[in-house]
Write an enzyme that holds these catalytic residues in place. Structure first.
Site, mmCIF file in Angstrom:
data_model
loop_
_atom_site.group_PDB
_atom_site.id
_atom_site.type_symbol
_atom_site.label_atom_id
_atom_site.label_comp_id
_atom_site.label_asym_id
_atom_site.label_seq_id
_atom_site.Cartn_x
_atom_site.Cartn_y
_atom_site.Cartn_z
ATOM 1 N N GLU A 1 14.825 -29.217 9.538
ATOM 2 C CA GLU A 1 13.920 -29.385 10.793
ATOM 3 C C GLU A 1 12.657 -28.753 10.215
ATOM 4 O O GLU A 1 11.466 -29.538 10.568
ATOM 5 C CB GLU A 1 14.652 -28.361 11.703
ATOM 6 N N TRP B 1 32.367 -28.290 11.314
ATOM 7 C CA TRP B 1 33.063 -27.467 12.219
ATOM 8 C C TRP B 1 34.438 -28.146 12.384
ATOM 9 O O TRP B 1 35.552 -27.350 12.487
ATOM 10 C CB TRP B 1 32.230 -27.272 13.359
#
Length: 134
Positions: free
Chosen positions: A81, A124
């Protein structure tokens, strides 16, 4: 130096050397974080995601290396980002008028963030799947 070789131009903003460079780099990095927090909504959202992910990761019954991966992939989201925000800032600095190349640059940065988010989500799932689906 031969006549056809001229010295490379050096920016007045070029960093120092030695320990002073390290201190300056730390200051620039902290200013980068402050600027991202103030000016980049996506960075603030993703930072909150990192904090939540870290808290959850420390509460989960996983191995230390798995915990590191669970938190690390979301830290990498922040890294991508920040790079995306840097690309956008440079594009806007060059020109604010609409241009297909400027759009491509911004879209490529956005696509990189999306890919990193997908990788984080997949990480995850892969790590937590055996713990909760057995």
């Amino acid at each position: 130096m031969t006549p056809d070789q001229s010295p490379q131009p050096v920016s007045q903003f070029k960093s120092k050397s030695g320990f002073r460079r390290i201190i300056s780099a730390l200051g620039y990095s902290l200013e980068g974080f402050r600027s991202a927090w103030r000016n980049e909504h996506a960075f603030r959202q993703e930072l909150m995601l990192v904090v939540a992910a870290a808290i959850i990761a420390f509460l989960l019954p996983v191995a230390a290396w798995e915990r590191l991966l669970l938190i690390g992939v979301f830290v990498l989201v922040l890294v991508v980002e920040l790079i995306n925000s840097a690309i956008e800032a440079v594009v806007d600095r060059v020109s604010l008028e609409r241009n297909p190349l400027s759009k491509n640059a911004k879209d490529f940065g956005s696509a990189a963030v999306l890919l990193m988010l997908l990788l984080a989500g997949a990480t995850w799932i892969v790590i937590l799947w055996p713990y909760f689906v057995a």
